[in-house]
Design a protein around this motif. Sequence first.
Motif, PDB file in Angstrom:
ATOM      1  N   ASP A  58       0.829  -1.209   0.000  1.00 23.51           N
ATOM      2  CA  ASP A  58       0.000   0.000   0.000  1.00 23.51           C
ATOM      3  C   ASP A  58       0.861   1.256   0.000  1.00 23.51           C
ATOM      4  O   ASP A  58       0.545   2.242  -0.679  1.00 23.51           O
ATOM      5  CB  ASP A  58      -0.927   0.016   1.222  1.00 23.51           C
ATOM      6  CG  ASP A  58      -2.088  -0.955   1.070  1.00 23.51           C
ATOM      7  OD1 ASP A  58      -2.310  -1.440  -0.053  1.00 23.51           O
ATOM      8  OD2 ASP A  58      -2.781  -1.220   2.080  1.00 23.51           O
ATOM      9  N   GLU A  59       1.959   1.209   0.768  1.00 22.79           N
ATOM     10  CA  GLU A  59       2.849   2.375   0.829  1.00 22.79           C
ATOM     11  C   GLU A  59       3.537   2.615  -0.509  1.00 22.79           C
ATOM     12  O   GLU A  59       3.570   3.738  -1.011  1.00 22.79           O
ATOM     13  CB  GLU A  59       3.900   2.166   1.925  1.00 22.79           C
ATOM     14  CG  GLU A  59       4.852   3.342   2.067  1.00 22.79           C
ATOM     15  CD  GLU A  59       5.888   3.121   3.163  1.00 22.79           C
ATOM     16  OE1 GLU A  59       6.728   4.010   3.364  1.00 22.79           O
ATOM     17  OE2 GLU A  59       5.854   2.050   3.794  1.00 22.79           O
ATOM     18  N   ARG A  60       4.061   1.540  -1.111  1.00 22.55           N
ATOM     19  CA  ARG A  60       4.785   1.703  -2.375  1.00 22.55           C
ATOM     20  C   ARG A  60       3.854   2.070  -3.519  1.00 22.55           C
ATOM     21  O   ARG A  60       4.188   2.911  -4.359  1.00 22.55           O
ATOM     22  CB  ARG A  60       5.544   0.419  -2.714  1.00 22.55           C
ATOM     23  CG  ARG A  60       6.732   0.146  -1.822  1.00 22.55           C
ATOM     24  CD  ARG A  60       7.531  -1.034  -2.343  1.00 22.55           C
ATOM     25  NE  ARG A  60       8.020  -0.761  -3.691  1.00 22.55           N
ATOM     26  CZ  ARG A  60       8.540  -1.709  -4.482  1.00 22.55           C
ATOM     27  NH1 ARG A  60       8.601  -2.958  -4.074  1.00 22.55           N
ATOM     28  NH2 ARG A  60       8.970  -1.397  -5.682  1.00 22.55           N
ATOM     29  N   LEU A  61       2.696   1.457  -3.573  1.00 22.92           N
ATOM     30  CA  LEU A  61       1.771   1.719  -4.672  1.00 22.92           C
ATOM     31  C   LEU A  61       1.169   3.114  -4.584  1.00 22.92           C
ATOM     32  O   LEU A  61       0.691   3.654  -5.584  1.00 22.92           O
ATOM     33  CB  LEU A  61       0.652   0.659  -4.682  1.00 22.92           C
ATOM     34  CG  LEU A  61       1.107  -0.754  -5.035  1.00 22.92           C
ATOM     35  CD1 LEU A  61      -0.028  -1.751  -4.834  1.00 22.92           C
ATOM     36  CD2 LEU A  61       1.628  -0.822  -6.461  1.00 22.92           C
ATOM     37  N   LEU A 124      14.741  13.504  -0.838  1.00 19.99           N
ATOM     38  CA  LEU A 124      13.756  12.785  -0.050  1.00 19.99           C
ATOM     39  C   LEU A 124      12.702  12.192  -0.978  1.00 19.99           C
ATOM     40  O   LEU A 124      12.489  12.658  -2.090  1.00 19.99           O
ATOM     41  CB  LEU A 124      13.087  13.691   0.982  1.00 19.99           C
ATOM     42  CG  LEU A 124      12.162  14.797   0.459  1.00 19.99           C
ATOM     43  CD1 LEU A 124      11.063  15.088   1.478  1.00 19.99           C
ATOM     44  CD2 LEU A 124      12.936  16.069   0.199  1.00 19.99           C
ATOM     45  N   ARG A 125      12.016  11.158  -0.487  1.00 20.88           N
ATOM     46  CA  ARG A 125      10.960  10.495  -1.252  1.00 20.88           C
ATOM     47  C   ARG A 125       9.662  11.255  -1.042  1.00 20.88           C
ATOM     48  O   ARG A 125       9.217  11.456   0.084  1.00 20.88           O
ATOM     49  CB  ARG A 125      10.810   9.044  -0.770  1.00 20.88           C
ATOM     50  CG  ARG A 125       9.843   8.199  -1.621  1.00 20.88           C
ATOM     51  CD  ARG A 125      10.441   7.861  -2.953  1.00 20.88           C
ATOM     52  NE  ARG A 125       9.791   6.711  -3.582  1.00 20.88           N
ATOM     53  CZ  ARG A 125       8.902   6.805  -4.580  1.00 20.88           C
ATOM     54  NH1 ARG A 125       8.530   7.987  -5.040  1.00 20.88           N
ATOM     55  NH2 ARG A 125       8.402   5.717  -5.113  1.00 20.88           N
ATOM     56  N   ASN A 126       9.048  11.695  -2.127  1.00 19.06           N
ATOM     57  CA  ASN A 126       7.740  12.346  -2.037  1.00 19.06           C
ATOM     58  C   ASN A 126       6.670  11.312  -1.691  1.00 19.06           C
ATOM     59  O   ASN A 126       6.632  10.229  -2.290  1.00 19.06           O
ATOM     60  CB  ASN A 126       7.384  13.032  -3.354  1.00 19.06           C
ATOM     61  CG  ASN A 126       8.094  14.363  -3.524  1.00 19.06           C
ATOM     62  OD1 ASN A 126       8.440  15.015  -2.546  1.00 19.06           O
ATOM     63  ND2 ASN A 126       8.313  14.770  -4.762  1.00 19.06           N
ATOM     64  N   GLN A 127       5.785  11.646  -0.771  1.00 23.60           N
ATOM     65  CA  GLN A 127       4.760  10.707  -0.323  1.00 23.60           C
ATOM     66  C   GLN A 127       3.358  11.298  -0.341  1.00 23.60           C
ATOM     67  O   GLN A 127       2.406  10.624   0.035  1.00 23.60           O
ATOM     68  CB  GLN A 127       5.083  10.220   1.099  1.00 23.60           C
ATOM     69  CG  GLN A 127       6.395   9.464   1.180  1.00 23.60           C
ATOM     70  CD  GLN A 127       6.665   8.925   2.567  1.00 23.60           C
ATOM     71  OE1 GLN A 127       6.157   9.437   3.563  1.00 23.60           O
ATOM     72  NE2 GLN A 127       7.480   7.881   2.653  1.00 23.60           N
ATOM     73  N   ARG A 128       3.235  12.540  -0.774  1.00 16.11           N
ATOM     74  CA  ARG A 128       1.918  13.162  -0.777  1.00 16.11           C
ATOM     75  C   ARG A 128       1.121  12.713  -2.002  1.00 16.11           C
ATOM     76  O   ARG A 128       1.688  12.431  -3.070  1.00 16.11           O
ATOM     77  CB  ARG A 128       2.052  14.686  -0.786  1.00 16.11           C
ATOM     78  CG  ARG A 128       2.917  15.253   0.334  1.00 16.11           C
ATOM     79  CD  ARG A 128       2.995  16.762   0.248  1.00 16.11           C
ATOM     80  NE  ARG A 128       3.290  17.192  -1.115  1.00 16.11           N
ATOM     81  CZ  ARG A 128       3.172  18.449  -1.542  1.00 16.11           C
ATOM     82  NH1 ARG A 128       2.784  19.386  -0.709  1.00 16.11           N
ATOM     83  NH2 ARG A 128       3.463  18.757  -2.784  1.00 16.11           N
ATOM     84  N   GLU A 129      -0.176  12.655  -1.855  1.00 19.30           N
ATOM     85  CA  GLU A 129      -1.049  12.227  -2.949  1.00 19.30           C
ATOM     86  C   GLU A 129      -0.938  13.160  -4.143  1.00 19.30           C
ATOM     87  O   GLU A 129      -1.061  12.733  -5.294  1.00 19.30           O
ATOM     88  CB  GLU A 129      -2.494  12.179  -2.452  1.00 19.30           C
ATOM     89  CG  GLU A 129      -3.478  11.642  -3.482  1.00 19.30           C
ATOM     90  CD  GLU A 129      -4.891  11.550  -2.925  1.00 19.30           C
ATOM     91  OE1 GLU A 129      -5.806  11.280  -3.709  1.00 19.30           O
ATOM     92  OE2 GLU A 129      -5.073  11.759  -1.710  1.00 19.30           O
ATOM     93  N   LEU A 132       3.615  14.476  -8.213  1.00 20.28           N
ATOM     94  CA  LEU A 132       3.869  13.718  -9.433  1.00 20.28           C
ATOM     95  C   LEU A 132       5.330  13.276  -9.497  1.00 20.28           C
ATOM     96  O   LEU A 132       5.630  12.240 -10.086  1.00 20.28           O
ATOM     97  CB  LEU A 132       3.540  14.573 -10.666  1.00 20.28           C
ATOM     98  CG  LEU A 132       2.069  14.940 -10.865  1.00 20.28           C
ATOM     99  CD1 LEU A 132       1.913  15.825 -12.101  1.00 20.28           C
ATOM    100  CD2 LEU A 132       1.207  13.691 -11.011  1.00 20.28           C
ATOM    101  N   ALA A 133       6.225  14.056  -8.912  1.00 19.58           N
ATOM    102  CA  ALA A 133       7.642  13.696  -8.906  1.00 19.58           C
ATOM    103  C   ALA A 133       7.908  12.648  -7.838  1.00 19.58           C
ATOM    104  O   ALA A 133       7.439  12.778  -6.707  1.00 19.58           O
ATOM    105  CB  ALA A 133       8.498  14.931  -8.643  1.00 19.58           C
ATOM    106  N   PRO A 134       8.662  11.594  -8.156  1.00 20.94           N
ATOM    107  CA  PRO A 134       8.970  10.565  -7.156  1.00 20.94           C
ATOM    108  C   PRO A 134       9.798  11.097  -5.983  1.00 20.94           C
ATOM    109  O   PRO A 134       9.643  10.635  -4.861  1.00 20.94           O
ATOM    110  CB  PRO A 134       9.770   9.530  -7.953  1.00 20.94           C
ATOM    111  CG  PRO A 134       9.406   9.764  -9.378  1.00 20.94           C
ATOM    112  CD  PRO A 134       9.158  11.240  -9.496  1.00 20.94           C
TER     113      PRO A 134
END
Length: 257
Positions: A58-61, A124-129, A132-134
């Motif tokens: 769920d986190e990765r997808l 850093l890894r973007n995690q917001r919905e 668009l950028a990883p």
Amino acid sequence: MGKIADTFLDTAMYRRLLSRWAFSAREAGTSKMSQLRKQSTRAKELRAHLDELIHVADERLALPVIGSNSFPKPHNADWSWRPEIWRGPLPVRGISSVESKSKLGDEITLFHDCERSELTLRQLRNQREADLAPFGVRLDVFKFDGSFLSLVLDLPESAVNGLKRTHILRIDSIVNMEKPLEIFVRLNIRYGPNTEQIVRELSSAQNDVHTEFDLAYSNMNEKRVEKAWIDIIFENPEMNQITLRDLTFSRRPRAQL
């Protein structure tokens, strides 16, 4: 044929196991206690692995896909680009006590004139919905005793191939900061011994902003363009955290009058 057979066997095995556990669940109310105890232990062991798989999946997808170069562009754009640092993971993700002229990846260089660096720069890894950028880039500034701070980003050769004074270069950015500060973007175009410089301000009133450089107002010699780069300049950055969630570029011919 081997892959097809393996896929068929995997599917058949999955269906048998699923059917078996479905039957056990239906019969749980009438099963023998010894059998129910064994099934319960096995189910709990299986659930632990399934819960871990579901959590990670769920986190990765939910995250933007690594390597993504997808972003909105003008319909008539003839060139577009998202730099590497916003697309994929870097071998070295961050630098602390960053010295001037330090590079993060192959495209970004940080410049400052502090006597003592209290700066950190990291990917850093973007995690917001909404992202668009990883990946994003975060700059932490603590005490700042210098007079300037900037990130320099070299544009690829494809950006200057065919570049003309009829082009408009657009920069789209998503910037988060702890407190408002002035950010300027300076476009530099080297042609022969000369360098054309155009400065624009990024509005701090909103996170998602864009700026455009209309090259019709420049003096560049189209036939001698060699290189282009941008400077992202931060005014009074002390005690601030600035996160560039995304930075993309596009180029389009201006409408003919």
